[in-house]
Design a protein around this motif. Sequence first.
Motif, PDB file in Angstrom:
ATOM      1  N   TYR A 278      38.024  25.836  33.067  1.00 45.64           N
ATOM      2  CA  TYR A 278      38.341  25.051  34.258  1.00 45.64           C
ATOM      3  C   TYR A 278      37.068  24.660  34.996  1.00 45.64           C
ATOM      4  O   TYR A 278      36.032  25.318  34.873  1.00 45.64           O
ATOM      5  N   VAL A 279      37.185  23.579  35.739  1.00 45.17           N
ATOM      6  CA  VAL A 279      36.058  23.070  36.520  1.00 45.17           C
ATOM      7  C   VAL A 279      36.527  22.905  37.953  1.00 45.17           C
ATOM      8  O   VAL A 279      37.482  22.180  38.228  1.00 45.17           O
ATOM      9  N   LEU A 280      35.836  23.583  38.848  1.00 52.36           N
ATOM     10  CA  LEU A 280      36.096  23.449  40.277  1.00 52.36           C
ATOM     11  C   LEU A 280      34.996  22.612  40.888  1.00 52.36           C
ATOM     12  O   LEU A 280      33.851  22.643  40.431  1.00 52.36           O
ATOM     13  N   PHE A 281      35.330  21.898  41.932  1.00 47.77           N
ATOM     14  CA  PHE A 281      34.360  21.083  42.661  1.00 47.77           C
ATOM     15  C   PHE A 281      34.322  21.581  44.092  1.00 47.77           C
ATOM     16  O   PHE A 281      35.361  21.688  44.749  1.00 47.77           O
ATOM     17  N   SER A 282      33.129  21.914  44.562  1.00 43.36           N
ATOM     18  CA  SER A 282      32.972  22.379  45.937  1.00 43.36           C
ATOM     19  C   SER A 282      32.896  21.175  46.865  1.00 43.36           C
ATOM     20  O   SER A 282      32.009  20.327  46.729  1.00 43.36           O
ATOM     21  N   LEU A 283      33.812  21.105  47.796  1.00 42.22           N
ATOM     22  CA  LEU A 283      33.787  20.021  48.780  1.00 42.22           C
ATOM     23  C   LEU A 283      32.673  20.245  49.798  1.00 42.22           C
ATOM     24  O   LEU A 283      32.285  19.325  50.496  1.00 42.22           O
ATOM     25  N   LYS A 284      32.145  21.456  49.843  1.00 41.45           N
ATOM     26  CA  LYS A 284      31.073  21.798  50.780  1.00 41.45           C
ATOM     27  C   LYS A 284      29.697  21.369  50.258  1.00 41.45           C
ATOM     28  O   LYS A 284      28.961  20.666  50.938  1.00 41.45           O
TER      29      LYS A 284
ATOM     30  N   SER B  27      42.406  33.683  31.343  1.00 42.44           N
ATOM     31  CA  SER B  27      43.681  33.667  30.625  1.00 42.44           C
ATOM     32  C   SER B  27      44.841  33.405  31.586  1.00 42.44           C
ATOM     33  O   SER B  27      45.960  33.167  31.151  1.00 42.44           O
ATOM     34  N   ASP B  28      44.572  33.452  32.892  1.00 48.26           N
ATOM     35  CA  ASP B  28      45.608  33.209  33.899  1.00 48.26           C
ATOM     36  C   ASP B  28      45.052  32.247  34.945  1.00 48.26           C
ATOM     37  O   ASP B  28      44.477  32.674  35.954  1.00 48.26           O
ATOM     38  N   LEU B  29      45.218  30.973  34.703  1.00 45.65           N
ATOM     39  CA  LEU B  29      44.604  29.948  35.548  1.00 45.65           C
ATOM     40  C   LEU B  29      45.107  30.001  36.990  1.00 45.65           C
ATOM     41  O   LEU B  29      44.323  29.923  37.926  1.00 45.65           O
ATOM     42  N   LYS B  30      46.392  30.145  37.175  1.00 45.41           N
ATOM     43  CA  LYS B  30      46.958  30.164  38.525  1.00 45.41           C
ATOM     44  C   LYS B  30      46.380  31.321  39.355  1.00 45.41           C
ATOM     45  O   LYS B  30      45.951  31.126  40.488  1.00 45.41           O
ATOM     46  N   ARG B  31      46.349  32.514  38.773  1.00 46.64           N
ATOM     47  CA  ARG B  31      45.797  33.680  39.476  1.00 46.64           C
ATOM     48  C   ARG B  31      44.320  33.477  39.790  1.00 46.64           C
ATOM     49  O   ARG B  31      43.859  33.755  40.900  1.00 46.64           O
ATOM     50  N   ARG B  32      43.582  32.951  38.825  1.00 46.51           N
ATOM     51  CA  ARG B  32      42.138  32.760  39.004  1.00 46.51           C
ATOM     52  C   ARG B  32      41.843  31.748  40.109  1.00 46.51           C
ATOM     53  O   ARG B  32      40.926  31.950  40.922  1.00 46.51           O
ATOM     54  N   LEU B  33      42.612  30.678  40.172  1.00 46.75           N
ATOM     55  CA  LEU B  33      42.409  29.686  41.229  1.00 46.75           C
ATOM     56  C   LEU B  33      42.699  30.290  42.600  1.00 46.75           C
ATOM     57  O   LEU B  33      41.989  30.012  43.569  1.00 46.75           O
TER      58      LEU B  33
ATOM     59  N   GLU C  14      42.321  33.395  43.415  1.00 43.00           N
ATOM     60  CA  GLU C  14      41.182  34.267  43.727  1.00 43.00           C
ATOM     61  C   GLU C  14      40.016  33.458  44.281  1.00 43.00           C
ATOM     62  O   GLU C  14      39.371  33.868  45.250  1.00 43.00           O
ATOM     63  N   HIS C  15      39.724  32.327  43.671  1.00 43.74           N
ATOM     64  CA  HIS C  15      38.641  31.475  44.160  1.00 43.74           C
ATOM     65  C   HIS C  15      38.941  30.979  45.575  1.00 43.74           C
ATOM     66  O   HIS C  15      38.083  31.026  46.455  1.00 43.74           O
ATOM     67  N   CYS C  16      40.152  30.520  45.796  1.00 46.29           N
ATOM     68  CA  CYS C  16      40.515  29.960  47.104  1.00 46.29           C
ATOM     69  C   CYS C  16      40.540  31.008  48.211  1.00 46.29           C
ATOM     70  O   CYS C  16      40.281  30.689  49.364  1.00 46.29           O
ATOM     71  N   ARG C  17      40.836  32.242  47.859  1.00 46.38           N
ATOM     72  CA  ARG C  17      40.875  33.329  48.849  1.00 46.38           C
ATOM     73  C   ARG C  17      39.514  33.978  49.074  1.00 46.38           C
ATOM     74  O   ARG C  17      39.391  34.899  49.871  1.00 46.38           O
ATOM     75  N   GLY C  18      38.501  33.519  48.350  1.00 42.19           N
ATOM     76  CA  GLY C  18      37.163  34.059  48.523  1.00 42.19           C
ATOM     77  C   GLY C  18      36.927  35.361  47.790  1.00 42.19           C
ATOM     78  O   GLY C  18      36.035  36.126  48.147  1.00 42.19           O
ATOM     79  N   LYS C  19      37.682  35.640  46.756  1.00 47.09           N
ATOM     80  CA  LYS C  19      37.551  36.886  45.993  1.00 47.09           C
ATOM     81  C   LYS C  19      36.410  36.818  44.970  1.00 47.09           C
ATOM     82  O   LYS C  19      36.046  37.822  44.387  1.00 47.09           O
ATOM     83  N   ASN C  20      35.857  35.645  44.747  1.00 51.79           N
ATOM     84  CA  ASN C  20      34.779  35.459  43.785  1.00 51.79           C
ATOM     85  C   ASN C  20      33.466  35.272  44.544  1.00 51.79           C
ATOM     86  O   ASN C  20      33.345  34.368  45.366  1.00 51.79           O
ATOM     87  N   ILE C  21      32.495  36.105  44.249  1.00 52.27           N
ATOM     88  CA  ILE C  21      31.207  36.069  44.950  1.00 52.27           C
ATOM     89  C   ILE C  21      30.508  34.718  44.774  1.00 52.27           C
ATOM     90  O   ILE C  21      29.902  34.202  45.713  1.00 52.27           O
ATOM     91  N   SER C  22      30.620  34.136  43.573  1.00 54.21           N
ATOM     92  CA  SER C  22      29.927  32.878  43.274  1.00 54.21           C
ATOM     93  C   SER C  22      30.473  31.697  44.062  1.00 54.21           C
ATOM     94  O   SER C  22      29.740  30.761  44.368  1.00 54.21           O
ATOM     95  N   THR C  23      31.754  31.702  44.346  1.00 56.39           N
ATOM     96  CA  THR C  23      32.359  30.536  44.996  1.00 56.39           C
ATOM     97  C   THR C  23      32.759  30.775  46.449  1.00 56.39           C
ATOM     98  O   THR C  23      33.097  29.822  47.149  1.00 56.39           O
ATOM     99  N   LYS C  24      32.728  32.004  46.910  1.00 60.87           N
ATOM    100  CA  LYS C  24      33.166  32.311  48.279  1.00 60.87           C
ATOM    101  C   LYS C  24      32.456  31.436  49.324  1.00 60.87           C
ATOM    102  O   LYS C  24      33.112  30.830  50.169  1.00 60.87           O
TER     103      LYS C  24
END
Length: 86
Positions: free
Chosen positions: A5-11, A21-27, A29-39
Amino acid sequence: MYYVYVLFSLKDKKFYIGHTSDLKRRLQEHCRGKNISTKPRRPLKLLYYEAHLSKKDAQRRERYFKTTKGKSTLKQIIRNSIKLCQ
């Protein structure tokens, strides 16, 4: 299934490329700030994903998208989507 998957930072207007393996869960996590790289780069928008039967195929595709040639290919694939985000 395994997804690349490819995310685009609007910031900061940059991409984040990953696989899961679970795209919905992973997205979520990214949106809730659970990933250090994208938070600090939120909000994020899903621009592209592709499904693979094999984890190794998904990992190989992710590595390719992170190369110079892969980034160029990816930008061609999603060029209209990028314009919509900016």
